[in-house]
Write a protein that holds these residues in place. Structure first.
Motif, PDB file in Angstrom:
ATOM      1  N   PRO A 182       8.882   5.983 -16.000  1.00 34.18           N
ATOM      2  CA  PRO A 182      10.273   6.338 -16.310  1.00 34.18           C
ATOM      3  C   PRO A 182      11.251   5.234 -15.924  1.00 34.18           C
ATOM      4  CG  PRO A 182       9.542   7.483 -14.342  1.00 34.18           C
ATOM      5  CD  PRO A 182       8.336   6.755 -14.870  1.00 34.18           C
ATOM      6  N   VAL A 183      12.314   5.115 -16.693  1.00 34.52           N
ATOM      7  CA  VAL A 183      13.393   4.160 -16.417  1.00 34.52           C
ATOM      8  C   VAL A 183      14.713   4.940 -16.443  1.00 34.52           C
ATOM      9  CG1 VAL A 183      14.525   2.010 -17.102  1.00 34.52           C
ATOM     10  CG2 VAL A 183      12.075   2.322 -17.535  1.00 34.52           C
ATOM     11  N   PRO A 184      15.123   5.521 -15.319  1.00 30.15           N
ATOM     12  CA  PRO A 184      16.415   6.234 -15.285  1.00 30.15           C
ATOM     13  C   PRO A 184      17.572   5.235 -15.382  1.00 30.15           C
ATOM     14  CG  PRO A 184      14.975   6.878 -13.457  1.00 30.15           C
ATOM     15  CD  PRO A 184      14.401   5.645 -14.051  1.00 30.15           C
ATOM     16  N   ILE A 185      18.534   5.527 -16.241  1.00 31.72           N
ATOM     17  CA  ILE A 185      19.674   4.640 -16.462  1.00 31.72           C
ATOM     18  C   ILE A 185      20.962   5.447 -16.284  1.00 31.72           C
ATOM     19  CG2 ILE A 185      20.882   3.159 -18.110  1.00 31.72           C
ATOM     20  CD1 ILE A 185      18.213   2.552 -19.415  1.00 31.72           C
ATOM     21  N   THR A 186      21.892   4.889 -15.506  1.00 32.90           N
ATOM     22  CA  THR A 186      23.206   5.493 -15.307  1.00 32.90           C
ATOM     23  C   THR A 186      24.237   4.688 -16.084  1.00 32.90           C
ATOM     24  OG1 THR A 186      22.584   6.289 -13.116  1.00 32.90           O
ATOM     25  CG2 THR A 186      24.930   6.173 -13.603  1.00 32.90           C
TER      26      THR A 186
ATOM     27  N   LEU B 114      24.724  20.344  -0.137  1.00 35.86           N
ATOM     28  CA  LEU B 114      24.650  20.860  -1.495  1.00 35.86           C
ATOM     29  C   LEU B 114      24.874  19.732  -2.485  1.00 35.86           C
ATOM     30  CD1 LEU B 114      26.731  24.152  -1.109  1.00 35.86           C
ATOM     31  CD2 LEU B 114      24.288  23.797  -0.725  1.00 35.86           C
ATOM     32  N   GLY B 115      24.207  19.806  -3.615  1.00 34.16           N
ATOM     33  CA  GLY B 115      24.388  18.783  -4.634  1.00 34.16           C
ATOM     34  C   GLY B 115      23.133  18.550  -5.433  1.00 34.16           C
ATOM     35  N   LYS B 116      23.238  17.615  -6.376  1.00 36.83           N
ATOM     36  CA  LYS B 116      22.140  17.299  -7.293  1.00 36.83           C
ATOM     37  C   LYS B 116      21.718  15.860  -7.109  1.00 36.83           C
ATOM     38  CE  LYS B 116      21.035  17.688 -12.245  1.00 36.83           C
ATOM     39  NZ  LYS B 116      21.586  18.069 -13.569  1.00 36.83           N
ATOM     40  N   SER B 117      20.417  15.610  -7.095  1.00 36.39           N
ATOM     41  CA  SER B 117      19.893  14.254  -6.946  1.00 36.39           C
ATOM     42  C   SER B 117      18.609  14.122  -7.754  1.00 36.39           C
ATOM     43  CB  SER B 117      19.636  13.921  -5.473  1.00 36.39           C
ATOM     44  OG  SER B 117      18.731  14.850  -4.902  1.00 36.39           O
ATOM     45  N   ARG B 118      18.296  12.876  -8.091  1.00 35.43           N
ATOM     46  CA  ARG B 118      17.064  12.614  -8.831  1.00 35.43           C
ATOM     47  C   ARG B 118      15.947  12.312  -7.854  1.00 35.43           C
ATOM     48  NH1 ARG B 118      18.815   9.149 -12.162  1.00 35.43           N
ATOM     49  NH2 ARG B 118      19.103  10.604 -13.871  1.00 35.43           N
TER      50      ARG B 118
ATOM     51  N   GLU C 160      26.635  11.000 -23.067  1.00 37.88           N
ATOM     52  CA  GLU C 160      25.684  10.989 -21.966  1.00 37.88           C
ATOM     53  C   GLU C 160      26.080   9.954 -20.909  1.00 37.88           C
ATOM     54  OE1 GLU C 160      21.332  12.253 -23.356  1.00 37.88           O
ATOM     55  OE2 GLU C 160      22.012  10.450 -24.351  1.00 37.88           O
ATOM     56  N   LEU C 161      25.967  10.366 -19.652  1.00 39.68           N
ATOM     57  CA  LEU C 161      26.239   9.468 -18.524  1.00 39.68           C
ATOM     58  C   LEU C 161      24.959   9.071 -17.806  1.00 39.68           C
ATOM     59  CD1 LEU C 161      29.436  11.153 -17.040  1.00 39.68           C
ATOM     60  CD2 LEU C 161      29.282   9.243 -18.651  1.00 39.68           C
ATOM     61  N   THR C 162      23.890   9.798 -18.028  1.00 38.83           N
ATOM     62  CA  THR C 162      22.580   9.435 -17.483  1.00 38.83           C
ATOM     63  C   THR C 162      21.522   9.717 -18.538  1.00 38.83           C
ATOM     64  OG1 THR C 162      22.223  11.641 -16.515  1.00 38.83           O
ATOM     65  CG2 THR C 162      23.245   9.972 -15.102  1.00 38.83           C
ATOM     66  N   VAL C 163      20.479   8.927 -18.518  1.00 33.87           N
ATOM     67  CA  VAL C 163      19.364   9.123 -19.430  1.00 33.87           C
ATOM     68  C   VAL C 163      18.107   8.607 -18.744  1.00 33.87           C
ATOM     69  CG1 VAL C 163      19.696   6.884 -20.568  1.00 33.87           C
ATOM     70  CG2 VAL C 163      18.527   8.727 -21.784  1.00 33.87           C
TER      71      VAL C 163
ATOM     72  N   LEU D 258      25.623  -0.387 -17.480  1.00 32.04           N
ATOM     73  CA  LEU D 258      24.378   0.374 -17.454  1.00 32.04           C
ATOM     74  C   LEU D 258      23.512  -0.153 -16.321  1.00 32.04           C
ATOM     75  CD1 LEU D 258      25.272   0.060 -20.672  1.00 32.04           C
ATOM     76  CD2 LEU D 258      23.208   1.410 -20.989  1.00 32.04           C
ATOM     77  N   VAL D 259      23.110   0.732 -15.424  1.00 34.74           N
ATOM     78  CA  VAL D 259      22.314   0.347 -14.257  1.00 34.74           C
ATOM     79  C   VAL D 259      21.049   1.190 -14.234  1.00 34.74           C
ATOM     80  CG1 VAL D 259      22.230   0.162 -11.747  1.00 34.74           C
ATOM     81  CG2 VAL D 259      24.368  -0.301 -12.965  1.00 34.74           C
ATOM     82  N   ALA D 260      19.906   0.534 -14.170  1.00 35.02           N
ATOM     83  CA  ALA D 260      18.624   1.215 -14.073  1.00 35.02           C
ATOM     84  C   ALA D 260      18.267   1.423 -12.611  1.00 35.02           C
ATOM     85  CB  ALA D 260      17.532   0.420 -14.771  1.00 35.02           C
ATOM     86  N   GLU D 261      17.654   2.551 -12.309  1.00 37.29           N
ATOM     87  CA  GLU D 261      17.306   2.886 -10.930  1.00 37.29           C
ATOM     88  C   GLU D 261      15.892   2.450 -10.579  1.00 37.29           C
ATOM     89  OE1 GLU D 261      18.095   6.990 -10.191  1.00 37.29           O
ATOM     90  OE2 GLU D 261      20.055   6.924 -11.160  1.00 37.29           O
ATOM     91  N   VAL D 262      15.325   1.554 -11.376  1.00 40.73           N
ATOM     92  CA  VAL D 262      14.008   0.986 -11.084  1.00 40.73           C
ATOM     93  C   VAL D 262      14.138  -0.528 -11.132  1.00 40.73           C
ATOM     94  CG1 VAL D 262      12.703   2.959 -11.945  1.00 40.73           C
ATOM     95  CG2 VAL D 262      13.348   1.130 -13.514  1.00 40.73           C
ATOM     96  N   GLU D 263      13.124  -1.210 -10.641  1.00 44.88           N
ATOM     97  CA  GLU D 263      13.168  -2.677 -10.619  1.00 44.88           C
ATOM     98  C   GLU D 263      11.863  -3.266 -11.132  1.00 44.88           C
ATOM     99  OE1 GLU D 263      12.622  -3.894  -6.431  1.00 44.88           O
ATOM    100  OE2 GLU D 263      13.788  -2.113  -5.950  1.00 44.88           O
ATOM    101  N   GLY D 264      10.779  -3.190 -10.326  1.00 46.51           N
ATOM    102  CA  GLY D 264       9.475  -3.645 -10.768  1.00 46.51           C
ATOM    103  C   GLY D 264       8.669  -2.473 -11.301  1.00 46.51           C
ATOM    104  N   LEU D 265       8.086  -2.622 -12.494  1.00 46.26           N
ATOM    105  CA  LEU D 265       7.364  -1.531 -13.140  1.00 46.26           C
ATOM    106  C   LEU D 265       5.908  -1.919 -13.375  1.00 46.26           C
ATOM    107  CD1 LEU D 265      10.108  -0.649 -15.759  1.00 46.26           C
ATOM    108  CD2 LEU D 265       9.360   0.844 -13.927  1.00 46.26           C
ATOM    109  N   THR D 266       5.006  -1.056 -12.940  1.00 45.23           N
ATOM    110  CA  THR D 266       3.586  -1.221 -13.224  1.00 45.23           C
ATOM    111  C   THR D 266       3.206  -0.152 -14.243  1.00 45.23           C
ATOM    112  OG1 THR D 266       3.175  -2.041 -10.986  1.00 45.23           O
ATOM    113  CG2 THR D 266       1.272  -1.252 -12.251  1.00 45.23           C
ATOM    114  N   VAL D 267       2.847  -0.579 -15.451  1.00 45.47           N
ATOM    115  CA  VAL D 267       2.596   0.355 -16.550  1.00 45.47           C
ATOM    116  C   VAL D 267       1.139   0.242 -16.989  1.00 45.47           C
ATOM    117  CG1 VAL D 267       3.340   1.140 -18.824  1.00 45.47           C
ATOM    118  CG2 VAL D 267       4.980   0.011 -17.299  1.00 45.47           C
ATOM    119  N   PRO D 268       0.331   1.283 -16.773  1.00 48.81           N
ATOM    120  CA  PRO D 268      -1.048   1.248 -17.273  1.00 48.81           C
ATOM    121  C   PRO D 268      -1.071   1.361 -18.802  1.00 48.81           C
ATOM    122  CG  PRO D 268      -0.782   2.858 -15.498  1.00 48.81           C
ATOM    123  CD  PRO D 268       0.586   2.460 -15.944  1.00 48.81           C
TER     124      PRO D 268
END
Length: 812
Positions: free
Chosen positions: A474-478, A666-670, A510-513, A458-468
């Motif tokens: 969001p934390v996208p996970i593959t 052509l293709g899909k990306s986040r 699910e492969l992404t969430v 499981l790999v998250a596409e974020v690293e440092g998070l600033t949350v008010p």
């Protein structure tokens, strides 16, 4: 080792993007000094952008190992007093600046147990007492020189840390005697990127000069180095490379020293980590990659060359001829030599499940582990080498008891894996060797053998998070599945009160969430280190991330250049945890009504944005988007760009747009949408995501999809064009020749119509065959020609069956 030219020499041809490019948050370009001595207080200066209002420093060390006290800060500079505990882990770690606006990028930093001293400032020679860790900055076309005094026969350890700071530096160490005579030189050591770690024994007593420079004579204010000199272990790999809870003894195969003791604390989470190792007489430590395990550990036994020579003699042609002429009529050693436990394989017995370790010391050497399997028993095998600082290009496989190969691993992402199910009960051999048949004292490897599938990655596409407070990020996970079944449950470790992750379960299909990391209105303000544990049917694993070190580099066509090794292979403590800063509540909210946006190539698509705001928040909210093929609108070679208007107090709902230009794929990306607003002397940033699908303006199909004809038969086929709005122009469809079939060479589907009907006819002499009718279509989309190629109806020309003979009854 040859290096590609430094990207700074190609500034006119490359685009450099910092991690904070889109969000305008704090970005640290360099840290001075790049190393501190543990147990000491040190003033450390961070240089970069948007550093005003610096509050704290996040670190990837264990809780409480490092404390930071803010001294001063301004836009381009922040100074902190850093203090580490006396038992802080030695080695590389990650730091981030936390400002009133949020978290900045990750930067690599070194904690040392050698005395740390500033190095050479100008063209001078600095004399230092050993042991020492001196730090400096690589200067263009210059070398820094240090003098040391040694005794005759004294062995001294040397290490250069430069590339491992993630700045594309390439250290070179040269040792000269008091007369300037060259004594030794070291450039790169495999596993340390372009750094080195070695030991040199001085034959004569005296004063020696140690030079350090960039091997390409390049320099930069951001290219720092740490030169470690003293007595410390100089190995790059450890055997075994996996440890269990409690006491362990490790060998460094590059050194003939005694085993080094290492104690793994209880309740350590599974996965890789850096371990600091130090011998009883050492002055300092070294750090090596290890992994935790709960299974048994087996080390490959040393290869017995005398036994090998005897076996080769026993099966030689001369010996075989002797036995063939004897009453035995056969060489009895031939079948024995093929056996795992007594033959040439010299297999090491091992248990399943377990961790198998070894060193391929000799070029061409193959090591074998013998495992006993029941009929129908399955095992899963994963081989690693590069992650251990080893140069092995791993090749693993499975052989039966006679030595015949029955399975070979597949390589992906630096690992070699395979699954095997035994058809017969008995002994099998796990084989290990280098693909290039190379070998040496540092050619270590590790095989993990499991009786169940390995946990998914499981790999998250974020690293440092600033949350008010009162909001989320969001934390996208593959998810990369490896045969495990059932849902994956997620839970947080180290989260402060009021922080939660939703959803906390991932369906097995699910492969992404996209999860949400939420903070309630009462969550304590400040920085935190959070880990996400994934509970799977194969056991727990950690959700990992890949922080960006330094900058992304794109070529003139805006295509990202691959990350360097020093940007990809980071300390595990940076990959298995998340930096999270809780800030005061945001004065606005951000929502994207459409989770998916479809963009027709050469056209544009709307991106609706909805905001709300508190009464006293008057400033505009600005938006930026990044991800996929997005690039700045003003760049000439941009393929896709976003046009996003500001949201104001009067315009809470705005509609942005994404635009496709030529050469877009052509293709899909986040896509990540970043909203920023200034409120009460701070910048507040919220992030949301949507999926962007770039597609063609039309699609060509037929009805029916399959057609069968006899020679001479004809049928009608409907050629259909499915258009995506706003495209509504005509589409021309050309058909490739089909042997034995008569059909129009071209048709035009007029504007406003969804298809035309054509006749296809099989020639009277057509030979039986089955083939898809190929086409080439074109349509004008926003003055650009959109051309599509592909297959349409599948046509089968059947064989004409001869008429059946009807037997006439004979008259009696």
């Amino acid at each position: 080792m040859k290096r590609s030219p430094n990207y700074r020499f190609f500034a006119g041809f490359l685009i450099l993007l910092s991690p904070a490019f889109a969000a305008a948050q704090a970005f640290v370009e360099n840290i001075t000094p790049p190393v501190i001595q543990r147990g000491q207080k040190t003033l450390v200066t961070f240089v970069g952008n948007d550093l005003a209002g610096a509050l704290d420093v996040w670190n990837s060390l264990p809780a409480g190992a490092l404390k930071a006290k803010a001294i001063e800060s301004e836009a381009g500079r922040a100074v902190f007093e850093l203090e580490t505990t006396a038992d802080a882990p030695v080695g590389l770690c990650g730091l981030r600046i936390a400002t009133k606006d949020g978290l900045g990028n990750a930067h690599l930093f070194l904690i040392d147990d050698l005395p740390v001293k500033p190095g050479v400032k100008k063209d001078e020679t600095l004399k230092i007492a050993l042991p020492a860790c001196v730090w400096g900055t690589f200067r263009e076309a210059a070398a820094d020189r240090y003098q040391i005094d040694v005794k005759a026969g004294q062995s001294v350890s040397f290490e250069a840390v430069g590339s491992r700071f993630g700045k594309d530096a390439d250290p070179l160490i040269t040792i000269r005697d008091s007369k300037g005579k060259w004594i030794a030189e070291r450039d790169n050591d495999q596993g340390l990127y372009y750094d080195c770690r070695f030991e040199h024994q001085f034959k004569e007593a005296g004063t020696y000069t140690v030079e350090i420079r960039d091997s390409r004579f390049q320099g930069s204010p951001y290219f720092h180095y740490a030169l470690r000199i003293g007595r410390f272990p100089v190995g790059r790999v450890a055997i075994p490379s996996a440890v269990r809870t409690g006491g362990n003894h490790l060998l460094l195969p590059e050194n003939a020293a005694v085993p080094l003791a290492y104690t793994l604390a209880a309740n350590t989470l599974p996965g890789p980590f850096l371990a600091a190792l130090k011998g009883p007489s050492d002055e300092g430590s070294t750090w090596l990659p290890l992994a935790t395990t709960e299974d048994g550990i087996t080390i490959a036994r040393d290869f017995d060359e005398n036994l090998q020579n005897a076996q080769m003699l026993s099966v030689s042609p001369a010996t075989t001829l002797y036995f063939n002429l004897s009453p035995l009529r056969a060489n009895p050693f031939l079948p024995l030599n093929a056996m795992l436990h007594v033959g040439r394989a010299q297999a090491t017995p091992a248990a399943v499940p377990g961790v198998l370790c070894g060193v391929l010391r000799k070029p061409g050497q193959r090591q074998v582990f013998m495992v006993e399997l029941a009929k129908g028993q399955s095992i899963w095998v994963r081989g690693e080498a590069q992650a251990l600082n080893s140069p092995v290009d791993l090749e693993i496989g499975m052989i039966d008891k006679s030595g015949r190969e029955i399975r070979r691993g597949t390589e992906k992402g630096g690992e070699s894996t395979f699954e095997f199910t035994a058809n017969l009960p008995g002994f099998y051999g796990l084989t290990v060797r280098d693909v290039l048949r190379d070998g040496g004292d540092a050619f270590a490897y590790r095989l993990t053998v499991s009786d169940k599938p390995f946990p998914p990655t499981l790999v998250a596409e974020v690293e440092g998070l600033t949350v008010p407070r009162g909001s989320f990020q969001p934390v996208p996970i593959t998810i990369t599945r490896t045969g495990t079944t059932g849902p994956i449950k997620l839970k947080l470790l180290g989260a402060p009160p009021g922080v939660k992750l939703t959803p906390d379960e991932i369906d097995e299909k699910e492969l992404t969430v996209i999860c949400k990391l939420e903070a309630d209105a009462n969550t304590p303000l400040g920085i935190n280190t959070i880990q996400i544990v994934a509970e799977t049917s194969s056991g727990p694993t950690l959700v990992r991330t890949q922080p960006l070190i330094d900058k992304l580099v794109h070529n003139v066509d805006l295509i990202q250049i691959a990350l360097r090794d020093d940007q990809k292979r980071l300390p595990p403590s940076l990959n298995d945890r998340f930096a999270v800063q809780i800030t005061p509540a945001s004065p606005f909210t951000l929502e994207l009504p459409e989770a998916e946006v479809t963009l027709v190539r050469y056209l544009n698509a709307d991106v609706p944005i909805v905001t709300t705001r508190v009464a006293d928040f008057k400033d505009p909210i600005t938006f930026k988007a990044k991800g996929g093929q997005l690039a700045p609108k003003t760049e000439g070679r941009t393929r896709v760009y976003a046009d996003l208007p500001d949201a104001t107090a009067k315009d809470l709902r705005v509609t942005g747009s994404v635009h496709s230009k030529i050469l877009s794929n052509l293709g899909k990306s986040r896509i990540e949408l970043i909203a920023t607003g200034s409120y009460q002397d701070r910048r507040v940033t919220l992030r949301r995501t949507f999926d962007l699908t770039i597609t063609s303006a039309y699609k060509v199909t037929t009805e029916p999809m399959k057609l069968a004809l006899l020679p001479g038969e004809a049928s009608m086929v409907r050629v259909q064009v499915e258009r995506l709005k706003p495209f509504d122009d005509e589409v021309m469809v050309r058909f490739n020749p089909f042997p034995g079939l008569t059909h129009p060479s071209m048709v035009v589907v007029p504007k406003g119509q969804n298809g035309v009907t054509i006749e296809v006819k099989a020639d009277a002499d057509a030979m039986p065959r089955k083939q898809a009718l190929q086409f080439n279509s074109s349509g004008t989309v926003n003055s650009f020609e959109e051309e599509l190629r592909g297959s349409l109806v599948e046509i089968e020309i059947r064989k004409v069956e001869p008429p059946k003979k009807v037997e006439v009854p004979k008259k009696k």
